[in-house]
Design an enzyme around this catalytic site. Structure first.
Site, PDB file in Angstrom:
ATOM      1  N   LYS A 140       0.838  -1.202   0.000  1.00 27.78           N
ATOM      2  CA  LYS A 140       0.000   0.000   0.000  1.00 27.78           C
ATOM      3  C   LYS A 140       0.876   1.256   0.000  1.00 27.78           C
ATOM      4  O   LYS A 140       0.623   2.218  -0.728  1.00 27.78           O
ATOM      5  CB  LYS A 140      -0.956  -0.015   1.202  1.00 27.78           C
ATOM      6  CG  LYS A 140      -2.063  -1.070   1.041  1.00 27.78           C
ATOM      7  CD  LYS A 140      -2.806  -1.433   2.329  1.00 27.78           C
ATOM      8  CE  LYS A 140      -3.776  -2.587   2.054  1.00 27.78           C
ATOM      9  NZ  LYS A 140      -4.449  -3.100   3.265  1.00 27.78           N
TER      10      LYS A 140
ATOM     11  N   GLN B  15      -4.616  -1.867   9.562  1.00 29.43           N
ATOM     12  CA  GLN B  15      -4.592  -3.188   8.929  1.00 29.43           C
ATOM     13  C   GLN B  15      -5.233  -4.224   9.851  1.00 29.43           C
ATOM     14  O   GLN B  15      -4.938  -4.285  11.039  1.00 29.43           O
ATOM     15  CB  GLN B  15      -3.133  -3.562   8.598  1.00 29.43           C
ATOM     16  CG  GLN B  15      -2.972  -4.850   7.802  1.00 29.43           C
ATOM     17  CD  GLN B  15      -3.572  -4.779   6.399  1.00 29.43           C
ATOM     18  OE1 GLN B  15      -3.627  -3.729   5.777  1.00 29.43           O
ATOM     19  NE2 GLN B  15      -4.041  -5.914   5.902  1.00 29.43           N
TER      20      GLN B  15
ATOM     21  N   ASP C  77     -10.802   2.950   4.354  1.00 25.88           N
ATOM     22  CA  ASP C  77     -11.201   1.546   4.258  1.00 25.88           C
ATOM     23  C   ASP C  77     -12.718   1.401   4.326  1.00 25.88           C
ATOM     24  O   ASP C  77     -13.266   0.358   3.993  1.00 25.88           O
ATOM     25  CB  ASP C  77     -10.604   0.767   5.438  1.00 25.88           C
ATOM     26  CG  ASP C  77      -9.598  -0.275   5.014  1.00 25.88           C
ATOM     27  OD1 ASP C  77      -9.619  -0.667   3.841  1.00 25.88           O
ATOM     28  OD2 ASP C  77      -8.806  -0.685   5.870  1.00 25.88           O
TER      29      ASP C  77
HETATM   30  N1  GUN Z   1      -7.080  -7.150   5.861  1.00 22.08           N
HETATM   31  C1  GUN Z   1      -7.434  -7.835   4.747  1.00 22.08           C
HETATM   32  N2  GUN Z   1      -7.984  -6.990   3.843  1.00 22.08           N
HETATM   33  C2  GUN Z   1      -7.973  -5.763   4.391  1.00 22.08           C
HETATM   34  C3  GUN Z   1      -8.400  -4.476   3.945  1.00 22.08           C
HETATM   35  O1  GUN Z   1      -8.924  -4.297   2.844  1.00 22.08           O
HETATM   36  N3  GUN Z   1      -8.205  -3.468   4.821  1.00 22.08           N
HETATM   37  C4  GUN Z   1      -7.655  -3.640   6.045  1.00 22.08           C
HETATM   38  N4  GUN Z   1      -7.524  -2.589   6.823  1.00 22.08           N
HETATM   39  N5  GUN Z   1      -7.254  -4.807   6.500  1.00 22.08           N
HETATM   40  C5  GUN Z   1      -7.413  -5.858   5.673  1.00 22.08           C
END
Ligand code: GUN
Length: 292
Positions: A54, A98, A121
């Site tokens: 990211k 995350q 998110d």
């Molecule tokens: N863990 C797996 N997919 C995601 C996501 O799209 N966002 C976040 N924050 N954690 C994740």
């Protein structure tokens, strides 16, 4: 093969190019640089890899990135005060915590602290609540489901009036995907571990979103001829022919399903690249909201 392949890698690159062009224009106009702050708690290798990619994507698109890392034994209060600090930091456009976090952390409390204007998110309860209600718009659509819908629309699949089946009801993919499909006037069935005759339900699907995390669970004879199949699964299976000793496969048996479906996403190279592309789009959107 009868199905048309949905090339997520190509479509994600187009989204990234569009975002990068807008970011460049903003930068030239002296506006705030869209900046993503990621929060990683603990040392799960998969989470560390996601967070790193990211950050890399931000740099590639001319955006800023800040990566915050707390130890696996961080206290709830430490995580919360970090989120509060990022909320208050005017150089931060978007905050991504995350998931999953270590089990002693109250995830819901952390997510509910994120300023809704920075919730790239889309996981804060306020945002999900808006997604679930008629006539209300979320500020941000969760990235993976957003990517799934984007792939369907780019491929010309009609969602309105379609029978859509979502396999899996996770907070990250299945549930928001179902809400998005309802919002686009599909008739939606969500299947999960207690569903009776999953194969029979999937056979009715004009659109299938598979996000159940079970290696090649969906067989070719579950697919309605001509259906659009979006495979969110990322499962690692041993493969001695690969240098790494493993390869990634989806929740759908691709070789069988491609002979029956009308459209299908590959794994890898389908939904995977879309998640980060949509996160970049959401981070740009956050900066645009904060310009006002
Ligand atoms: N863990 C797996 N997919 C995601 C996501 O799209 N966002 C976040 N924050 N954690 C994740």
């Amino acid at each position: 093969m009868t199905a048309q392949l949905i090339d997520g890698k190509l479509i994600a690159q187009q989204v990234r190019d569009e975002v990068a062009a807008i970011v460049a224009k903003r930068t030239a106009a002296g506006k705030m640089k869209p900046t993503l702050a990621t929060v990683l708690v603990g040392d799960r290798p998969d989470s560390a890899a996601y967070v790193a990619s990211k950050g890399k994507a931000c740099q590639e698109l001319g955006m800023g990135s800040i990566s915050e890392h707390l130890p696996a034994d961080a206290a709830q209060e430490q995580v919360e005060s970090l989120v509060r600090r990022l909320n208050a930091d005017p150089t931060v456009s978007g905050i991504l915590v995350q998931l999953p976090m270590p089990s002693h952390i109250d995830e819901e409390r952390v997510l509910s602290l994120i300023n809704i204007e920075k919730d790239v998110d889309g996981f804060s309860p306020l945002n999900i609540g808006r997604l679930a209600q008629k006539g209300r718009e979320p500020l941000f659509v969760p990235c993976t489901p957003y990517g799934c819908i984007y792939l369907l629309e780019k491929s010309g699949v009609k969602i309105e009036g379609a029978n859509a089946v979502v396999l899996g009801r996770s907070n990250i993919v299945g549930m928001p995907a179902a809400l998005l499909l309802i919002g686009k006037n599909a008739t939606v069935t969500v299947c999960h571990s207690r569903t009776k005759d999953i194969a029979g339900v999937v056979r009715q699907a004009d659109i299938l979103i598979a996000a159940i995390g079970k290696t090649e669970m969906v067989r070719g004879d579950w697919i309605k001829p001509g259906a659009a199949v979006i495979d969110v699964g990322i499962n690692s299976v041993p493969d001695v022919t690969k240098k790494s000793g493993h390869r990634l496969v989806g929740d759908v048996n691709f070789n069988e399903a491609k002979e029956v479906a009308g459209f299908i996403t590959p794994v890898p190279g389908g939904v995977g690249p879309m998640t980060i592309a949509m996160l970049m789009k959401n981070t740009l959107h956050a900066a645009e909201i904060q310009d006002r």
